[in-house]
Design a protein around this motif. Structure first.
Motif: not given
Ligand SMILES: *Cc1c(COP(=O)(O)O)cnc(C)c1O
Length: 347
Positions: A36, A38, A42, A84, A124, A131, A155, A189-190, A205-207, A332
């Motif tokens: 991720a 976006k 970060y 996204l 999605m 959301r 998500h 996600n993370s 999808r880690p961010g 974040y």
């Molecule tokens: C931002 C986001 C992520 C990453 O999430 P983190 O908590 O930062 O790892 C993954 N998937 C979606 C849909 C997101 O919006």
């Protein structure tokens, strides 16, 4: 580019970034980790982050806005970029010209994509965060029939805690999945990566944890910090006991105090929550933030390192877990607010 040397530096550790992605990829089991990126990755700087993760082997990059996709579309093939936040009618033509892949979130967006000629897309499904995303029932009823879905994703709302909602979302995702012919599935996600193999599917999808964030306790053992902040001292002065410092005189010196002024503030993401709480470090000496953080100025108590002079550099304490506990800001917020005035220095 600038001819000047900014008084504020964001030191970025490229090896730590890559090491974090590799570790998250390994912990994703049979799934591959994407990234991720976006919000300007970060706050770190999307182009530099994407180039490094591309070289490390990452092939799936997630942004929120189409403009963010456009900004990295010469760094990776556009088809590797997923948007996204879906698509609006006003952007359909430009989106198809760019070639990044929309994550379709609503029945309207499915229709827009079909009308524009269809082709590869992501979808999605909203499994309970309420959301973005299509209702599971909509998909079960055949909304995606005939569509060329690459990634079907959902998500997690509460992956950073052990609550029943995680299993409930997983269950709903499984029901939805069985009604589609998506190429790949993605949920975690993370924090979700740490929930175990059931949550990994084909793509994670880690961010936040790519950038050093500790999404769940225990991750600090293998996630490395990526950012450090440093600032140049603009001015020093010696104040007598009783002197008042900063806006609204929230700090009154209890003793003679040598004070240093640095150029960082809420315009840079160093928010007022650090007032009277944050610290800088110089040669192992702690230099407390005194008084209020201003828009672009912070004052430090230099008594522990009185040799510091105008032009010297200090490092702000910015361990994400510690700073989050200190300020009430999330990890974040601590990252994504880091502003454009930092010189971003990759090491
Ligand atoms: C931002 C986001 C992520 C990453 O999430 P983190 O908590 O930062 O790892 C993954 N998937 C979606 C849909 C997101 O919006």
């Amino acid at each position: 580019m600038t001819n000047f040397d900014p008084p504020l530096r964001l030191h970025l550790d490229g090896e730590a970034l890559v090491s974090n992605w590799r570790a998250l990829d390994a912990r994703s089991g049979a799934a591959r980790a994407g990234a991720a990126v976006k919000a300007n990755a970060y706050g770190l700087g999307a182009r530099a982050v994407v180039a490094r993760l591309r070289d490390a082997g990452c092939r799936d990059f997630f942004v929120a806005h189409w403009g963010e996709a456009e900004a990295i579309a010469d760094v990776v093939p556009p088809s590797w970029i997923s948007v996204l936040n879906g698509i609006a009618q006003c952007d359909v033509t430009a989106a198809r010209a760019l070639g990044a892949t929309p994550v379709l979130n609503t029945p309207e967006q499915l229709g827009m994509w079909r009308n524009a000629g269809g082709g590869r897309c992501h979808v999605m499904v909203d499994s309970g965060i309420n959301r973005l995303g299509l209702a599971p029932q909509h998909i079960i009823d055949g909304a995606l029939d005939g569509m060329q879905v690459d990634v079907l994703m959902s998500h997690l709302a509460s992956a950073d805690t052990d609550v029943a909602q995680n299993r409930e979302q997983l269950g709903l995702f499984h029901q939805t999945v069985s009604a589609t012919t998506a190429q790949r599935l993605s949920l975690a996600n993370s924090a979700g990566i740490m929930l175990g193999a059931d949550y990994h599917f084909d793509l994670t999808r880690p961010g936040i944890s790519l950038y050093g964030g500790i999404a769940r306790a225990g991750m600090e053992e293998w996630i490395k910090p990526v950012v450090r902040l440093s600032a140049r001292i603009l001015q020093v002065r010696n104040l007598p006991a009783g002197a008042m410092v900063g806006y609204n005189a929230t700090h009154i010196c209890a003793q003679e105090t040598r004070v240093g002024t640095i150029s960082i503030g809420y315009a840079d993401g160093y928010l007022r929550a650090f007032s009277g709480k944050g610290r800088a470090m110089a040669d192992g000496h702690a230099l407390p933030v005194i008084g209020r953080v201003s828009m672009d100025i912070v004052t430090l108590d230099l008594n522990a390192a009185p040799a510091l002079r105008e032009g010297d550099w200090v490092e702000l304490e910015y361990d994400l877990v510690t700073a989050a506990a200190l300020t009430g800001l999330s990890q974040y917020e601590l990252l994504t607010n880091l502003g454009p005035r930092f010189a971003r220095v990759w090491g």
